[in-house]
Design a protein around this motif. Sequence first.
Motif, PDB file in Angstrom:
ATOM      1  N   ALA A 154     -23.477-103.053 -16.161  1.00  0.00           N
ATOM      2  CA  ALA A 154     -23.687-104.498 -15.643  1.00  0.00           C
ATOM      3  C   ALA A 154     -22.300-104.904 -16.626  1.00  0.00           C
ATOM      4  O   ALA A 154     -20.999-105.142 -16.647  1.00  0.00           O
ATOM      5  N   ALA A 155     -21.859-104.095 -17.928  1.00  0.00           N
ATOM      6  CA  ALA A 155     -21.002-103.885 -18.853  1.00  0.00           C
ATOM      7  C   ALA A 155     -19.593-103.267 -18.228  1.00  0.00           C
ATOM      8  O   ALA A 155     -19.361-103.152 -16.840  1.00  0.00           O
ATOM      9  N   GLY A 156     -18.899-103.086 -19.185  1.00  0.00           N
ATOM     10  CA  GLY A 156     -17.395-102.409 -18.601  1.00  0.00           C
ATOM     11  C   GLY A 156     -16.798-103.449 -17.870  1.00  0.00           C
ATOM     12  O   GLY A 156     -17.022-104.735 -17.252  1.00  0.00           O
ATOM     13  N   LEU A 157     -15.814-103.007 -17.853  1.00  0.00           N
ATOM     14  CA  LEU A 157     -14.878-103.969 -16.838  1.00  0.00           C
ATOM     15  C   LEU A 157     -14.275-103.699 -15.555  1.00  0.00           C
ATOM     16  O   LEU A 157     -14.633-102.799 -14.268  1.00  0.00           O
ATOM     17  N   GLY A 158     -13.234-102.339 -15.537  1.00  0.00           N
ATOM     18  CA  GLY A 158     -12.660-101.846 -14.159  1.00  0.00           C
ATOM     19  C   GLY A 158     -13.235-100.638 -14.398  1.00  0.00           C
ATOM     20  O   GLY A 158     -14.151-100.338 -15.359  1.00  0.00           O
ATOM     21  N   ARG A 159     -12.884-100.130 -13.027  1.00  0.00           N
ATOM     22  CA  ARG A 159     -13.527 -98.593 -12.892  1.00  0.00           C
ATOM     23  C   ARG A 159     -12.227 -97.161 -13.522  1.00  0.00           C
ATOM     24  O   ARG A 159     -10.904 -97.600 -12.950  1.00  0.00           O
ATOM     25  N   ALA A 160     -12.644 -96.750 -13.890  1.00  0.00           N
ATOM     26  CA  ALA A 160     -11.565 -94.842 -14.557  1.00  0.00           C
ATOM     27  C   ALA A 160     -10.883 -94.875 -12.548  1.00  0.00           C
ATOM     28  O   ALA A 160     -11.335 -94.735 -11.874  1.00  0.00           O
ATOM     29  N   ALA A 161      -9.968 -94.121 -13.127  1.00  0.00           N
ATOM     30  CA  ALA A 161      -9.794 -93.462 -11.459  1.00  0.00           C
ATOM     31  C   ALA A 161      -9.869 -92.516 -11.630  1.00  0.00           C
ATOM     32  O   ALA A 161     -11.278 -92.010 -12.024  1.00  0.00           O
ATOM     33  N   GLU A 162     -10.214 -92.209  -9.974  1.00  0.00           N
ATOM     34  CA  GLU A 162     -11.393 -91.653  -9.169  1.00  0.00           C
ATOM     35  C   GLU A 162     -11.007 -89.392  -9.448  1.00  0.00           C
ATOM     36  O   GLU A 162     -11.763 -89.088  -9.432  1.00  0.00           O
ATOM     37  N   GLY A 163      -9.861 -89.601 -10.136  1.00  0.00           N
ATOM     38  CA  GLY A 163      -9.191 -87.792  -9.837  1.00  0.00           C
ATOM     39  C   GLY A 163      -8.403 -87.312 -10.997  1.00  0.00           C
ATOM     40  O   GLY A 163      -7.931 -88.862 -11.167  1.00  0.00           O
TER      41      GLY A 163
END
Lengths: 416, 87, 990
Positions: C145-154
């Motif tokens: 639930a936490a965190g904000l955006g997602r890291a890059a995929e590669g």
Amino acid sequence: MRYSFLSVLKNGFTGQSGWKPAWRDAAPKPAYDVIIVGGGGHGLATAFYLASEHGIRNIAVLEKGHIGSGNAGRNTTIIRSNYLLPGNEPFYEWSMKLWEGLEQALNYNAMVSQRGILNLYHSDAQRDAYARRGNAMRLAGADSELLDREGVRAMYPFLDFDNARFPIQGGLAQRRGGTARHDAVVWGYARAADQLGVDIVQNCEVTGFLTEGDAIVGVETSRGPIRAGKVGLAVAGSSSRVAQQAGLRLPMESHVLQAFVSEGLKPLVDGVITFGAGHFYISQSDKGGLVFGGDIDGYNSYAQRGNLPVVEDVAESGMALMPRIGRLRLLRMWGGIMDMSMDGSPIIDRTPRPGLYLNSGWCYGGFKATPASGWCFAHLLATDTPHATGTAFKLDRFRTGHLIDEKGVGAQPNLH
Amino acid sequence: MRIPCPYCGARDASEFAYLGDATLTRPDPAAPDADEAFHAYVYLRDNPAGAHSEWWYHSAGCRRWVKVARDTTSHAIAGAELAGGAR
Amino acid sequence: MSRLPSGGRVDRARSLSFRFDGKTYRGFSGDTLASALLANQVRLVGRSFKYHRPRGILSAGPEEPNALVELRSGARREPNTRATVAELYDGLDAASQNRWPSLALDALSLNGLVAPFLGAGFYYKTFMWPAKFWESVYEPAIRRAAGLGRAAEGVDPDHYDKAHAFCDVLVIGAGPAGLMAALAAGRAGARVILADEDFLAGGRLNSEVARIGDEPSHAFAARTVAELASLPNVRIMTRTSVFGIYDGEYGAVERVSDHLATPAPFQPRQRLWKIAAKRAILCAGATERPIVFGGNDRPGVMLAGSARSYANRYGVAAGKSVAFFANNDSAWTSAFDMKAAGVNVTTLIDIRREVAPALAARAKALGIDVRTDTQVTGTTGQPIGGALTGLAIRTGGRGGRLAADTLAMSGGWSPSVHLTCHHGGKPVWQEDIAAFVPGRTPPGLSVAGAARGTYGLGDTLAEGARQGSEAAGDLGFTATRPDLPATEDTPAGITAFWHVQGSKGPAFVDQQNDVTAKDLGIAYKEGFRAVELMKRYTTLGMATDQGRTSNVNGLAIMAELTGASIMETGTTIFRPPYTPVSLGVLGGHHRGKDFRPTRLTPTHAWAAEQGAVFIETGPWLRAQYFPKAGETDWLTTVNREVKAVRASVGMIDVSTFGKIDLQGRDVGAFLDKVYINTFSTLAVGKARYGVMLREDGIVMDDGTTARLGPEHYVMTTTTANAVKVFQHLEFCLQVLWPELDVTLASVSEQWAQIAIAGPRARDVLARVVDTGVDVSNEGLPFMGAIERTVMGGVKARLFRLSFSGELGYEIAVPARHGEALARALMTAGEEFGITPYGIEALGVMRIEKGHVSGNELSGQTSAGDLGFGKMASTKKDYIGRVMAARPGLKDPDRPAFVGFKPVDPSQRLRAGAHFLTIGAPADMAHDQGYMTSVAHSPHLGHWIGLGLLKNGPARIGERVRAYDPVRGNDFEVEVCSPAFIDPNGERLRG
């Protein structure tokens, strides 16, 4: 007040009106049986275990600022017991066992999270060194696992396996390693010690010692003199400065270690990873920030801030290990002052001054040691004998040559 | 941090290797108290918060050992001189 | 909430297409993503961290807590990008984050329903039972639930650069103060760098409508920038954030290509600047503060100055019906500006009873409804997306309602003091402007303009000009202050106000982390009152905006609760970076194969031709082994190589060893001080094996040192310790014994060195040396070291040394001849079947011979541990002698160096196995030592090992247990001499 799901629920219905201070903001009394100087994790844990394990309740913890304002609140929150040498490993494993029961012992959720720690190796020699370490851990009753490259890939497929300057060959895993919420450890110990009657005295700086002949019988503070049967120092980062007031010169230098946190992210790194081809370690907090660090800056410092070369070195290692983090942003960097001892290992011992006891020299590894450090220091203060897991942490080992040098770099603190 | 190397001028500290306290003198190994003196020389440090005299080695420059006067609380550098005089 | 018909600093001729959450929109060149979204009437942009509340755009700058997006996609995805500073480019693709399944309908917004139970620190009080559930149940749910955006995929596909810059005066911020400071210093001739994080220089001059002299403020900015650009000694760096002040240098990031879809060819995405500046002037401006009241987080609630900026700079109306809520005059000016720009400003709500008559009159003239002594006590919004529809207000004791789709609020301004804190300076509270101003500043840094609480435009221009000329003057330039144009100064009255008491709904202090005024109340009740404790307990100020819009409000509310003043309550410390910095740019080029330099031996190309498999050893790439066709596993190859050496002859490049040239009258005496054994007695033309200690009595390194002339020695060190030993020797010479006449030079790079070993080694050597060079056993005896020529006049050093235990030589030639030497040796050895071998075979042979190497020189072993006790001279002092005599290092029970062989010869030994006495329990108390090195000995036909065993040399013939649980091994080995082959050294002397 006992914390529980019910207490949270109840306060939810009553507009959060029922909470009480987690610990009393005590004023100092004129005298105590034991004074602990330093309201960080180690000092508060020492007070808690003195009270809970040795029945000594007339204790003050003196803190020059507010509790947890030193290294307890500035570290990268890693817990592990993956040490090599017989002087160290049983102690850190004891600490790990205390972590495993900490929340129930304190009635405080310090978020001890055993998501595992993995030390990567990149050469045959490193593999063998980790095998030696992993075997030592097993001898001390700790868990360890030597993984090959595919074993590491299964855990962390996004590491650079294909284009690395120093290809990952495998890793030493300790599944019971992980992280804990550093501030909560401080608060949990403070609250539990307070409930056993310990006085936590904040904004009370020790400025000197009360003496009778050779013996230390109390402290001078910014809030007046306070007498004590025994005085224990748990002021890592400032040990030399405080000990100097008692005429002691320590085998120690103070160095700055930087730490870093990124902006919050959805889960990426589950456990703790350390890079074997550079100084870099990383984990991800429950809030989502990547928490990472590297080497100490390498020069004597009391400034609680570091410089760019180490920042760059850490980022280089991070990018070499996990090249997808390039577009993530570093949110905050800070520095803490480490007691860097001359062999890289701590000191928990009596001092040449009767009545004065020393807990210091934690280098950059003090957080994980918090419970056992408190336990062993309390044992020493209460019984005047070292605890079984801390017998090697002697102050005179530098004179006798019984050193505990995990890295094998000798009497140069900035290399430990 | 920029170290004012007496040979090379101000250079980034990353060109240097750090050793530590420059006030220490290697004791007389033949003295009767050599054990104690070497223990102090090798291991014990004043570790002051404030003015500190310290050795830096200009490994990526002139390869001279430089004695630097630096404040450990502010990192301000008051001066630097070469080891061993004018060799 | 739409584009105004005219105005703004955007280029209306350049229309750009972009996408947000999959939908395509259009904006203009000069827009930020935020201004373009507002122009397209997109109000809901993000979701908050804890309760997933719908959020819009609060600000127009780096302080933005709410409008965070994932910019770009795939391997270039940049999470948590503030839409308010993301420069619009054609094809920009952004998505909202921290929501599921969609931004408008986010499942986790249900968290808001249980918010009453999720007060500050609730997680410390629960989730403890049962103990095992933390890792298995609670924490995974929290992490997801936490965190904000997602890291890059590669792997990040872009490049990053680093650069150094030097200047006299660094001006940070190109607003009115910064422009004038740069102009004053630049006209004086100082080398000036003017850096601004924005892509358009001018700061507030582009967002406000003011007249400077006879031109509008934005025109004044443009004209000044043009003059600065024309000065050769001034460098203007826009899109460049100075993020930190370190000792003697400023760290800055230039966003070279972030305003493009992808970087231009050969251009980096960003560049890290390390700027050494003699003086710096901080002109970073100020950040507006929100007011804390119930429902202050709805999309549509915005900072007043930002709303003004959208109107003036971007030509965008923040809404169709805009109300203001303020405690200070600047908001009134913003309202007037916006009205003049064509925005429908309906109402001015001010908490103050009285405002300056001129302001009231102006408002009346513009037809704006003024409500003084009034507070906003709540908001209403749309059922989906939550965007603002109306306000609940209270005038005196009377409630009321107002319709508005936008509320522009202002609680006053906080000077951007961040950088002034980077050396530990603490900001100081200044009551009259209700703001923290800089305290002690880092050395060489001064502060001008709004960053030090100087808000009036004329004062700001003057202060910048003065500091610019003073900085230049301090540095020896003749500076004259630029003429100051006339300005119309705006009123800046303020009444400190933080928090609407008794408002409805959660009143957010930190919008990104969802910290409410009520949470601060909990922290107060529980004793977390010190600023740092409050911050850590509630997470106030710990979001990606680092509390730019929340810290002061939080402090003030805590001060209200404790009854202390704000100054007594204190402030949190601002640490670098000023704004978040990408990890890529801090790493620069040092990633992948370029993470660290790669050192190649002089014979690398030749070895590659020979089919060598290379291995990283420290910085070096060395030939590990040379597989022949048909050899499918390394052990087969290594066995062949070892056998070939022992049967005939082999060769290996050993150039990686450290080589140190020592010359002078006192070299012998000097070496006697650094080695445990004696070198002053070494004859010219001979070499000797030496061991050196650290001053703490532990072995530092070993190697051979040869005496080439009466005052000329050459030392070899191990590959790993080459740098360390050289530094150590320089210390000994420069610091400990400067009276000695010795000069050192590292010649590791200058000499290529190749070892040849095996019974036919002499035959091979004889064919490469020049005519007349005697390499017979008499001409070059064991441990001989002579300077001769090879290959027709090439200067060479010939050493008769052996690591392998065979008849052996090392031939050193100037590095440029190394490859030729390798080829010459191959030709010379052809008839003997000369075999190139790698470091694996080298290792096998040294283990067979019982030589120590890196695994034994662990920095934990004494000379005695390694069997060198007898080498140590008792007739002289040497580094480490005194400390090596300590009881802990003399203890006979210390693990000492011996050999091991498996009792069952089919067992494979493993380095890292620990030794246990047979029958003893496997625990730490019974640990007897460990195996340091192992090899398969083709000579003996089984695995052999070296190791350190307690009292080992006295236990030859005893069996011990080799315990290696991490690899599942546990079997018996026999303790033996470490010399497995030719223990008397007959081969190497032959």
